[in-house]
Write a protein that holds these residues in place. Structure first.
Motif, PDB file in Angstrom:
ATOM      1  N   PHE A 149      46.420  22.468  79.846  1.00  9.36           N
ATOM      2  CA  PHE A 149      45.321  22.043  80.714  1.00  9.36           C
ATOM      3  C   PHE A 149      44.648  23.212  81.426  1.00  9.36           C
ATOM      4  CE2 PHE A 149      47.712  17.878  80.692  1.00  9.36           C
ATOM      5  CZ  PHE A 149      46.762  17.204  79.930  1.00  9.36           C
ATOM      6  N   SER A 150      45.299  24.369  81.434  1.00 12.65           N
ATOM      7  CA  SER A 150      44.705  25.563  82.050  1.00 12.65           C
ATOM      8  C   SER A 150      43.789  26.321  81.094  1.00 12.65           C
ATOM      9  CB  SER A 150      45.811  26.499  82.548  1.00 12.65           C
ATOM     10  OG  SER A 150      46.590  25.883  83.549  1.00 12.65           O
ATOM     11  N   LEU A 151      43.762  25.914  79.830  1.00 11.26           N
ATOM     12  CA  LEU A 151      42.887  26.568  78.857  1.00 11.26           C
ATOM     13  C   LEU A 151      41.426  26.256  79.164  1.00 11.26           C
ATOM     14  CD1 LEU A 151      44.834  25.724  75.560  1.00 11.26           C
ATOM     15  CD2 LEU A 151      44.803  27.931  76.760  1.00 11.26           C
ATOM     16  N   SER A 152      40.538  26.992  78.550  1.00  8.70           N
ATOM     17  CA  SER A 152      39.107  26.720  78.708  1.00  8.70           C
ATOM     18  C   SER A 152      38.775  25.380  78.061  1.00  8.70           C
ATOM     19  CB  SER A 152      38.277  27.826  78.042  1.00  8.70           C
ATOM     20  OG  SER A 152      38.442  27.772  76.632  1.00  8.70           O
ATOM     21  N   ALA A 153      37.674  24.783  78.490  1.00 14.28           N
ATOM     22  CA  ALA A 153      37.254  23.493  77.937  1.00 14.28           C
ATOM     23  C   ALA A 153      37.067  23.588  76.425  1.00 14.28           C
ATOM     24  CB  ALA A 153      35.964  23.033  78.613  1.00 14.28           C
ATOM     25  N   ARG A 154      36.534  24.701  75.971  1.00 15.03           N
ATOM     26  CA  ARG A 154      36.302  24.867  74.530  1.00 15.03           C
ATOM     27  C   ARG A 154      37.613  24.875  73.758  1.00 15.03           C
ATOM     28  NH1 ARG A 154      32.905  29.875  71.721  1.00 15.03           N
ATOM     29  NH2 ARG A 154      33.110  29.139  69.553  1.00 15.03           N
ATOM     30  N   GLU A 155      38.616  25.553  74.295  1.00 18.02           N
ATOM     31  CA  GLU A 155      39.910  25.615  73.613  1.00 18.02           C
ATOM     32  C   GLU A 155      40.577  24.249  73.600  1.00 18.02           C
ATOM     33  OE1 GLU A 155      41.894  29.896  74.334  1.00 18.02           O
ATOM     34  OE2 GLU A 155      41.218  28.923  76.191  1.00 18.02           O
ATOM     35  N   LYS A 156      40.509  23.525  74.709  1.00 19.82           N
ATOM     36  CA  LYS A 156      41.149  22.209  74.775  1.00 19.82           C
ATOM     37  C   LYS A 156      40.480  21.206  73.842  1.00 19.82           C
ATOM     38  CE  LYS A 156      40.856  22.184  79.323  1.00 19.82           C
ATOM     39  NZ  LYS A 156      40.978  21.856  80.762  1.00 19.82           N
ATOM     40  N   GLN A 157      39.180  21.313  73.721  1.00 23.86           N
ATOM     41  CA  GLN A 157      38.457  20.369  72.880  1.00 23.86           C
ATOM     42  C   GLN A 157      38.833  20.484  71.410  1.00 23.86           C
ATOM     43  OE1 GLN A 157      34.434  21.251  74.005  1.00 23.86           O
ATOM     44  NE2 GLN A 157      34.568  20.066  75.922  1.00 23.86           N
ATOM     45  N   GLN A 158      39.434  21.587  71.031  1.00 26.49           N
ATOM     46  CA  GLN A 158      39.890  21.734  69.650  1.00 26.49           C
ATOM     47  C   GLN A 158      41.045  20.791  69.333  1.00 26.49           C
ATOM     48  OE1 GLN A 158      40.654  25.868  68.778  1.00 26.49           O
ATOM     49  NE2 GLN A 158      38.682  26.531  69.601  1.00 26.49           N
ATOM     50  N   ALA A 159      41.684  20.245  70.376  1.00 26.66           N
ATOM     51  CA  ALA A 159      42.768  19.269  70.177  1.00 26.66           C
ATOM     52  C   ALA A 159      42.226  17.846  70.213  1.00 26.66           C
ATOM     53  CB  ALA A 159      43.839  19.436  71.250  1.00 26.66           C
ATOM     54  N   GLY A 160      40.939  17.682  70.279  1.00 28.26           N
ATOM     55  CA  GLY A 160      40.307  16.367  70.310  1.00 28.26           C
ATOM     56  C   GLY A 160      39.407  16.191  69.095  1.00 28.26           C
ATOM     57  N   PRO A 161      38.536  15.179  69.111  1.00 33.33           N
ATOM     58  CA  PRO A 161      38.386  14.170  70.158  1.00 33.33           C
ATOM     59  C   PRO A 161      39.486  13.119  70.064  1.00 33.33           C
ATOM     60  CG  PRO A 161      36.913  13.678  68.338  1.00 33.33           C
ATOM     61  CD  PRO A 161      37.579  14.984  67.991  1.00 33.33           C
ATOM     62  N   PRO A 162      39.696  12.343  71.124  1.00 28.97           N
ATOM     63  CA  PRO A 162      40.741  11.323  71.087  1.00 28.97           C
ATOM     64  C   PRO A 162      40.305  10.136  70.235  1.00 28.97           C
ATOM     65  CG  PRO A 162      39.528  11.182  73.148  1.00 28.97           C
ATOM     66  CD  PRO A 162      38.970  12.362  72.405  1.00 28.97           C
ATOM     67  N   ASN A 163      40.950   9.946  69.112  1.00 30.66           N
ATOM     68  CA  ASN A 163      40.465   8.941  68.165  1.00 30.66           C
ATOM     69  C   ASN A 163      41.587   8.033  67.613  1.00 30.66           C
ATOM     70  OD1 ASN A 163      38.473   7.627  66.690  1.00 30.66           O
ATOM     71  ND2 ASN A 163      38.779   8.937  64.910  1.00 30.66           N
ATOM     72  N   PRO A 164      42.437   7.447  68.413  1.00 29.97           N
ATOM     73  CA  PRO A 164      42.535   7.584  69.870  1.00 29.97           C
ATOM     74  C   PRO A 164      43.451   8.731  70.308  1.00 29.97           C
ATOM     75  CG  PRO A 164      44.065   5.922  69.158  1.00 29.97           C
ATOM     76  CD  PRO A 164      43.364   6.402  67.908  1.00 29.97           C
ATOM     77  N   LEU A 165      44.172   9.341  69.354  1.00 27.13           N
ATOM     78  CA  LEU A 165      45.111  10.404  69.707  1.00 27.13           C
ATOM     79  C   LEU A 165      44.386  11.734  69.847  1.00 27.13           C
ATOM     80  CD1 LEU A 165      47.992   9.415  67.246  1.00 27.13           C
ATOM     81  CD2 LEU A 165      47.702   8.725  69.628  1.00 27.13           C
ATOM     82  N   GLY A 166      44.934  12.604  70.669  1.00 29.75           N
ATOM     83  CA  GLY A 166      44.343  13.909  70.866  1.00 29.75           C
ATOM     84  C   GLY A 166      43.921  14.124  72.305  1.00 29.75           C
ATOM     85  N   TYR A 167      43.054  15.116  72.512  1.00 27.15           N
ATOM     86  CA  TYR A 167      42.611  15.494  73.853  1.00 27.15           C
ATOM     87  C   TYR A 167      41.342  14.750  74.228  1.00 27.15           C
ATOM     88  CZ  TYR A 167      40.569  18.286  77.620  1.00 27.15           C
ATOM     89  OH  TYR A 167      40.001  18.681  78.808  1.00 27.15           O
ATOM     90  N   GLY A 168      41.343  14.218  75.470  1.00 27.81           N
ATOM     91  CA  GLY A 168      40.165  13.512  75.954  1.00 27.81           C
ATOM     92  C   GLY A 168      39.871  13.856  77.404  1.00 27.81           C
ATOM     93  N   VAL A 169      38.622  13.648  77.798  1.00 30.43           N
ATOM     94  CA  VAL A 169      38.174  13.883  79.178  1.00 30.43           C
ATOM     95  C   VAL A 169      37.378  12.677  79.633  1.00 30.43           C
ATOM     96  CG1 VAL A 169      36.891  15.392  80.726  1.00 30.43           C
ATOM     97  CG2 VAL A 169      38.007  16.355  78.717  1.00 30.43           C
ATOM     98  N   ARG A 170      37.828  12.058  80.701  1.00 33.84           N
ATOM     99  CA  ARG A 170      37.142  10.958  81.383  1.00 33.84           C
ATOM    100  C   ARG A 170      37.076   9.677  80.563  1.00 33.84           C
ATOM    101  NH1 ARG A 170      31.772  12.648  84.394  1.00 33.84           N
ATOM    102  NH2 ARG A 170      32.266  10.680  85.440  1.00 33.84           N
ATOM    103  N   GLY A 171      36.658   9.732  79.327  1.00 30.51           N
ATOM    104  CA  GLY A 171      36.560   8.516  78.534  1.00 30.51           C
ATOM    105  C   GLY A 171      37.934   7.932  78.232  1.00 30.51           C
ATOM    106  N   ILE A 172      38.092   6.599  78.461  1.00 25.36           N
ATOM    107  CA  ILE A 172      39.364   5.919  78.223  1.00 25.36           C
ATOM    108  C   ILE A 172      39.105   4.802  77.216  1.00 25.36           C
ATOM    109  CG2 ILE A 172      41.253   4.605  79.254  1.00 25.36           C
ATOM    110  CD1 ILE A 172      40.517   5.931  81.941  1.00 25.36           C
ATOM    111  N   GLY A 173      39.581   4.944  76.012  1.00 27.85           N
ATOM    112  CA  GLY A 173      39.367   3.919  74.997  1.00 27.85           C
ATOM    113  C   GLY A 173      37.958   3.972  74.428  1.00 27.85           C
TER     114      GLY A 173
END
Length: 336
Positions: free
Chosen positions: A68-92
């Motif tokens: 979670f301390s990584l940059s937004a760009r780095e974290k987004q590489q683990a997403g999008p949540p579909n539904p698994l993976g990294y997500g921000v604000r959006g739930i479901g």
């Protein structure tokens, strides 16, 4: 009904009530009865003397905060949540939002291994080891608790509940939620608006019940979790005082269905109301997709007739993703 929102909590009733505490060093018969009572009355309890190593917990906390301390760009590489993976604000997939970022992982080792390369590029194998060790500890703790529930309910098969999550094809999940600290100007505005900062807090993760059988939650020392409980004046939100040495157990929708409504699936939410970030690590004990959910025969009596139709976890999961966060999913399967 409260759903995920960025608006202030407003005039809801919030009250400090005693949360059931289960000490797993108690005599087993006593602990089993107390767990069932807590599940009947609250659908929620705190577990102490659980035997889970603090090293196992702190290792996952460290890995989570590194991510979670990584940059937004780095974290987004683990997403999008579909539904698994990294997500921000959006739930479901139905428009619910919250004040958090999260990482949702399947507990299957092959999934963890595959996902680790986008989560921890510096040392994915270490990340895998840490997650798998934590998941193993949570699976054992959840299974023990479910077996004690079976004993407390007087089920003929005391392992009837734990078998679901011990199955090699279980669909269990691990969710890491990170609620970032409220910025100074926002915190000051909230404080200026009311003497009660809790009432002016923002919803981090809106009101809901967990769809699975059992949830085992661990968080840091920052408050935020609230459960919905009954009182003579009506429903009240009960703030849960954080204890970073304990685990919190929540009953889910499937537990309610399997016990013919006897045990609660507790409604709860998390608030973003602190100047420090909050980390919660959540294990969802879930059956295989093909598992059929029907009430145990011992829970159906002339005084307590059957309340729900049979369904598979796959059917329930599909329905879950079609509904808003705050909807009561079990209403779809209620016998009229």
């Amino acid at each position: 009904m409260v759903v995920a929102s960025l608006e202030p909590v407003g005039v809801e009733r919030i009250r400090a009530l005693s949360v059931p505490v289960i000490d797993l060093s108690w005599r087993r018969e006593r602990a089993s009865k107390m767990i069932v009572r807590a599940c009947e009355e609250f659908g929620f309890f705190k577990v102490v003397n659980h035997g889970v190593s603090e090293d196992v917990v702190s290792s996952l906390e460290d890995e989570a905060m590194k991510f979670f301390s990584l940059s937004a760009r780095e974290k987004q590489q683990a997403g999008p949540p579909n539904p698994l993976g990294y997500g921000v604000r959006g739930i479901g997939f139905t428009g619910d939002i919250g004040e958090l970022e999260y990482l949702l992982l399947h507990t299957n080792p092959s999934f963890i291994s595959q996902k680790a390369h986008s989560i921890c590029k510096s040392n994915p194998s270490e990340f895998c080891d840490v997650v798998e060790e934590y998941v193993g500890a949570m699976k054992e703790l959840a299974s023990e608790i479910l077996e004690m529930v079976g004993e407390g309910l007087g089920l003929g098969d005391k392992q009837g509940l734990s078998k679901f999550i011990r199955d090699s094809e279980n669909d269990s999940l691990l969710r890491l939620n990170h609620y970032t600290a409220i910025q100074e100007d926002e915190a000051n505005a909230s404080k200026a608006g009311s003497k009660d900062s809790t009432r002016n807090a923002r919803v981090g993760f809106g009101e809901h019940s967990d769809p699975q059988i059992i949830t085992v939650l661990r968080s840091n020392d920052v408050p935020g979790l609230q459960i919905l409980a009954s009182s003579p004046e009506g429903p009240v939100w009960v703030p849960v005082q954080p204890d970073p040495t304990a685990f919190y157990v929540l009953g889910g929708d499937l537990l309610r269905a399997l016990t013919n409504g006897r045990l609660m699936s507790v409604r709860h939410r998390a608030m973003a109301n602190c100047r420090r970030s909050r980390l919660s690590m959540i294990y969802f004990g879930t059956p295989p997709l093909h598992a059929r959910i029907s009430p145990f025969p011992e829970t159906v009596t002339p005084q307590a007739p059957r309340r729900y139709k049979s369904f598979t976890w796959a059917e329930f999961k599909k329905a879950m993703y079609s509904l808003r966060l705050g909807n009561n999913r079990l209403d779809l399967y209620r016998l009229r």
